[in-house]
Motif scaffolding. Structure first.
Motif, PDB file in Angstrom:
ATOM      1  N   GLN A  95       2.587   1.772  -3.269  1.00 46.81           N
ATOM      2  CA  GLN A  95       1.643   2.272  -4.277  1.00 46.81           C
ATOM      3  C   GLN A  95       1.370   3.750  -4.082  1.00 46.81           C
ATOM      4  N   LYS A  96       1.238   4.150  -2.822  1.00 51.18           N
ATOM      5  CA  LYS A  96       1.001   5.568  -2.546  1.00 51.18           C
ATOM      6  C   LYS A  96       2.144   6.405  -3.081  1.00 51.18           C
TER       7      LYS A  96
ATOM      8  N   LYS B 149      -9.526  -0.577  -2.104  1.00 48.97           N
ATOM      9  CA  LYS B 149      -8.174  -1.094  -1.949  1.00 48.97           C
ATOM     10  C   LYS B 149      -8.131  -2.566  -2.334  1.00 48.97           C
TER      11      LYS B 149
ATOM     12  N   PRO C  31      -6.510   8.605  -7.395  1.00 46.89           N
ATOM     13  CA  PRO C  31      -6.074   8.693  -6.001  1.00 46.89           C
ATOM     14  C   PRO C  31      -6.633   9.926  -5.282  1.00 46.89           C
ATOM     15  N   ASP C  32      -7.011  10.948  -6.023  1.00 46.87           N
ATOM     16  CA  ASP C  32      -7.549  12.141  -5.371  1.00 46.87           C
ATOM     17  C   ASP C  32      -9.039  12.032  -5.103  1.00 46.87           C
TER      18      ASP C  32
ATOM     19  N   ALA D 160       1.954   6.638  -6.746  1.00 41.58           N
ATOM     20  CA  ALA D 160       0.886   7.557  -7.132  1.00 41.58           C
ATOM     21  C   ALA D 160       1.379   8.986  -7.007  1.00 41.58           C
TER      22      ALA D 160
ATOM     23  N   ARG E 161       0.826  -1.195   0.000  1.00 39.14           N
ATOM     24  CA  ARG E 161       0.000   0.000   0.000  1.00 39.14           C
ATOM     25  C   ARG E 161       0.868   1.255   0.000  1.00 39.14           C
TER      26      ARG E 161
ATOM     27  N   GLU F 128      -5.929  -4.255  -5.319  1.00 36.12           N
ATOM     28  CA  GLU F 128      -4.749  -5.032  -4.930  1.00 36.12           C
ATOM     29  C   GLU F 128      -4.895  -6.534  -5.111  1.00 36.12           C
TER      30      GLU F 128
ATOM     31  N   TYR G 232     -11.261   6.453  -2.786  1.00 35.08           N
ATOM     32  CA  TYR G 232     -10.067   5.758  -3.275  1.00 35.08           C
ATOM     33  C   TYR G 232      -9.453   4.879  -2.195  1.00 35.08           C
TER      34      TYR G 232
ATOM     35  N   ASP H   4       1.419  11.880  -9.838  1.00 35.43           N
ATOM     36  CA  ASP H   4       0.859  13.217  -9.635  1.00 35.43           C
ATOM     37  C   ASP H   4       1.888  14.276  -9.943  1.00 35.43           C
TER      38      ASP H   4
END
Lengths: 286, 615
Positions: A99-100, B130, B119-120, A103, A96, B134, B124, A107
């Motif tokens: 992935q963040k 999730k 993602p924004d 991301a 997780r 995943e 999300y 961005d």
């Protein structure tokens, strides 16, 4: 300086600084109360809105109690888990978080890579092979079916007649619906009609003379090429929107890789396991 | 330096906002640029056949997303034009680019898709989103799908809990609109604004794809959540029409419709009446004859005399959801029932032309060639082994699926309006994948021999009507059919005309052979079989037998001027290898069960021409 500004890692550090600064400023007095769990108005409104989104109405008191309970439960366990370092080496947490991070790099790309005309021009000049127009041919063709009587001699006779300036015989005009004359047709559209082999040999044929037979899925063709426009590079002005599309696509990929590589530098990789094949090992050594 | 920093900071703040997606303004006018471009586009009054995709899902369809698809509508349009994309982690290209395409994501879960991919966007980070993102393998993906989607649906919730409401739906619809606009190149590559309305009451498939003519679009599509009955969809379409929006829809998978696509009573349990029939005919223009989940024309058990009925019937779908085959589920039944309704009500509710599609959930437009098939459903059928062994969860065996069909549209130019009009006029035909072209006219005074293709087509239009229309003459019509092979496929076997009519209240249909290659059509109407085997070691088809072009002018020997009827065309190609043959050749360890056919006879179906006598 400009170059430094374009470094993704610099952006990362800068973002980190911003985020850190923000937390530092907003949480200044709470250091002493690091362990406390606060539900202020902002947090409460957020929890309330989540609840309402799910149930599409206002909660009653019992339900408010329930979601606060749930929140506290989660926070308590979360904090304790952090304190006990349970997040370390947890597969799901790892995935997780990474992935963040990815991301964020995507961005970043959207934020800083709004290209100027100069950027696009530079990209175009550097990646000209991306903007090669497919070869185009202007040609005529006359079709004979494989099961026609006296096929060979018919084709030879017709070829001679055509080379002597005679018109395409009436019976062979638009035979099988296929046009006789093709003007500046791109290889891709020729392929759609005539198939692979026919398209691939056009380039090797002489121009301004009837030659053949060239086979296709339909039969045998006599072909007269009047012009080959071989793989020229499209003019920047005419394909600017396309350049921009490609630019975005390429820079996004570049950015992802760049961020990965920069971060990789930050974390020296030591592959000590002797079971990893040596070629693979080598590929990670700079 | 300062302005750059400011930009970054403000954008960051913006990106961090937890606001709901913005209201999406929808363009309402064609830009002047488009009009300028349209002016230079070559136009052919005799029309050209343009091949394209009218049924495709991308990651914006939540079921596709969960199965592992991450290709966006933008990627799908790039693929359609020949660009390489990553399908299930492997680079893939279409063998031949398309002339036109439409992305038809499920309207029902567009909002969820927006939250999943941005993602924004709120939602999300939800647990369900999730889990969907995943899922590392098929088993997990299926569990996730059951837990968050099926159980929510079963519990009466139209949406999993991370759905953010209609603003999210609008946001994703806007993303799809933008991709569709971005790739439109009039004259070269046409894109059509579209979506899928996916109603399945009691698991009967009533799905429809909805197509818009131009950029005058609704701000949000109407999904089965807003109305599961086709009549509710038509009501919505009526409202759109009142706003000047031009729209029609095409149903698909009648084979999974449990008798409900061609019904005796509407979903409100009222008998089909004149208003129903009129509305349905007005909005519903084509049936999707074939797609990855089967060919819906006919099946052998109800049409034992049709020697070509046993073709991509997807029989194993009957093992799931009680979707057992009944005669009511098939296209030929629907067309004939339509004629009967015409006699009962004065209007035919099932007056359909034909289209073909893939229904791929991988974002790969018309990836229909057997030798280029890489599955259509994410992780479920991405490998040869998966295709040979797995089942498509809750639907059928993977090996019963096929790469899907293709649509050909006769249109004056490759523009959005011309392609849409062609489909709307039912001057369209379906193929099981190959780029066979077929023309079909009914008129009077056609010649059996034209000195050129152009004179034939000109005569076709001048002395009669093309496919999709009514023959209005009083004499026995000449039916003129013409077909040409796919340039990279084998030659043609034959052309058939299929007639359906009602006699003393009884629904009837009959198949006529009207042209056969290598002079095999006998005077009694039968055809000498052809031996054109596929090389099972290489997968190569026979290149000697058959003809590249077939043409005939045919008269119905049993024509009765008082009879109402339809006539449609089926063109049969010589045998070719099915994808499982190529899978086995390329992967010696993969073995499909013995019941899997190694070769098939691909085909094209031209839309019907009707005879409707004044009642």
């Amino acid at each position: 300086m400009k170059k430094i500004l374009k470094e993704p890692l610099v952006h990362f550090l800068f973002l980190g600084f911003l985020i850190f600064g923000y937390y530092y400023l907003t949480n200044k007095d709470s250091n002493a109360e690091e362990n406390s769990i606060v539900i202020d108005n902002t947090e409460y409104d957020y929890l309330l809105s989540l609840w309402k989104k799910q149930w599409q109405r206002d909660p009653n008191e019992q339900e408010i109690k329930a979601f606060i309970d749930q929140y506290l439960r989660q926070e308590v366990f979360y904090k304790e888990a952090l304190a006990m370092n349970l997040d370390h080496n947890d597969l799901i947490v790892k995935r997780r978080l990474s992935q963040k991070m990815e991301a964020v790099s995507n961005d970043l790309n959207a934020i800083i890579k709004s290209p100027t005309d100069d950027d696009l021009n530079a990209f175009y000049n550097k990646n000209k092979d991306l903007f090669i127009l497919p070869p185009a041919y202007s040609f005529k063709q006359v079709l004979f079916l494989n099961d026609e009587d006296n096929l060979e001699s018919e084709m030879e006779t017709t070829k001679t007649q055509l080379n002597n300036g005679q018109d395409i015989p009436k019976a062979r005009q638009t035979k099988l619906s296929i046009p006789n004359t093709w003007n500046k047709s791109e290889a891709t559209s020729i392929y759609k009609t005539f198939g692979d082999y026919f398209t691939s040999v056009l380039d090797s044929l002489p121009i301004n003379t009837w030659v053949g037979p060239i086979p296709s899925g339909f039969g045998q063709h006599l072909v007269y090429i009047s012009k080959k426009e071989v793989s020229e590079i499209a003019k920047f002005e005419t394909i600017k929107p396309y350049v921009e599309k490609e630019y975005q696509y390429q820079t996004e990929l570049d950015m992802q890789n760049k961020v990965f590589e920069d971060l990789l530098d930050k974390y020296p990789v030591k592959l000590t396991a002797d079971k990893i094949p040596s070629d693979i090992k080598k590929s990670y050594q700079n | 330096m300062r302005p750059l920093l400011l930009t970054i900071t403000s954008l960051l703040l913006f990106a961090g906002c937890k606001d709901s997606p913005k209201e999406t303004p929808v363009e309402t006018n064609t830009t002047t640029e488009e009009i300028d471009m349209a002016a230079n586009i070559p136009s052919n009054p005799l029309k050209e056949a343009y091949f394209g995709e009218q049924h495709l899902h991308t990651a914006a369809s939540m079921d596709a997303f969960i199965a592992g698809t991450r290709l966006t509508p933008d990627d799908a349009y790039r693929f359609a034009q020949g660009a390489e994309v990553m399908v299930n982690g492997k680079p893939h290209t279409i063998n031949r680019p398309l002339d036109w395409a439409a992305v038809t994501d499920h309207a029902e879960f567009l909002g969820e898709a927006y939250s999943l991919m941005n993602p924004d966007a709120p939602g999300y980070d939800s647990e369900a989103a999730k889990a969907m993102r995943e899922a590392p393998d098929l088993a997990t993906a299926l569990t996730v799908y059951k837990k968050y989607v099926l159980d929510a649906l079963a519990g009466g919730n139209a949406h999993p809990d991370f759905w953010q409401g209609y603003d999210a739906v609008k946001s994703q619809w806007k993303v799809n609109i933008d991709a569709t606009e971005k790739h439109y190149k009039p004259g070269k590559f046409t894109t059509i604004h579209a979506y899928e309305w996916s109603s399945a009451p009691n698991t009967a498939n009533l799905h429809r794809n909805v197509f818009f003519r131009d950029t005058n679009l609704p701000d949000m599509p109407f999904s089965a959540n807003e109305g599961p009955s086709p009549q509710e969809l038509w009501d919505w379409m009526k409202i759109q029409e009142a706003k000047g929006i031009k729209v029609f829809c095409n149903p698909h998978n009648s084979n999974e419709s449990k008798g409900m696509l061609f019904p005796e009573v509407a979903m409100n349990n009222k008998p089909i009446d004149e208003t129903y029939a009129k509305t349905r005919q007005h909005f519903e223009r084509n049936l999707e004859m074939m797609q990855t989940k089967g060919n819906s024309e006919v099946v052998p058990q109800f049409w034992p005399n049709d020697e070509f009925a046993d073709f991509e019937n997807a029989v194993s779908l009957q093992k799931y959801f009680g979707r057992v085959f009944e005669k009511h589920n098939f296209v030929r039944y629907g067309l004939t029932r339509g004629v009967k309704y015409y006699e009962e009500l004065g209007i035919n509710p099932f007056k359909y032309g034909f289209v073909g599609g893939t229904d791929s959930h991988n974002g790969v437009m018309s990836n229909v060639e057997e030798f280029n098939y890489v599955g259509h459903h994410g992780m479920a059928d991405e490998t040869a082994e998966g295709r040979s062994k797995n089942e498509q969860d809750g639907e059928m065996y993977n090996r019963d699926m096929n790469p899907g069909g293709l649509t050909g549209v006769w249109a004056t130019s490759n523009t959005r309006e011309a392609i849409w009009d062609g489909m709307h006029n039912r001057e369209s035909f379906a193929t099981s994948g190959p780029r066979i072209k077929v023309r079909f006219f009914a008129g009077n005074g056609y010649s059996t021999n034209y000195d050129s293709y152009e004179t034939m087509v000109k005569d076709g239009y001048e002395k009669g009507v093309p496919m999709g229309q009514n023959y209005e003459g009083s004499e026995s019509p000449d039916f003129m059919v013409w077909a040409i092979k796919d340039p990279i496929g084998p030659n043609l076997d034959r052309i058939q005309i299929i007639k359906g009519w009602v006699e003393n209240g009884e629904m009837k249909d009959k198949i006529y052979n009207v042209a056969a290659s290598d002079d095999r059509l006998k005077s009694d109407g039968t055809v000498t079989p052809i031996d054109a085997p596929v090389d099972l070691k290489t997968g190569e088809f026979n290149k000697e037998k058959g003809d590249p072009e077939l043409m005939a002018v045919w008269k119905d020997p049993e024509f009765n001027p008082t009879q109402n009827a339809y006539y449609y065309v089926r063109v049969i190609q010589l045998p070719t290898g099915r994808y499982n043959l190529f899978d086995e050749i390329r992967n010696p360890r993969v073995k499909y069960p013995d019941d899997t056919k190694k070769t098939i006879q691909e085909r094209a179906w031209a839309s019907p021409i009707w005879i409707e006598n004044k009642l």
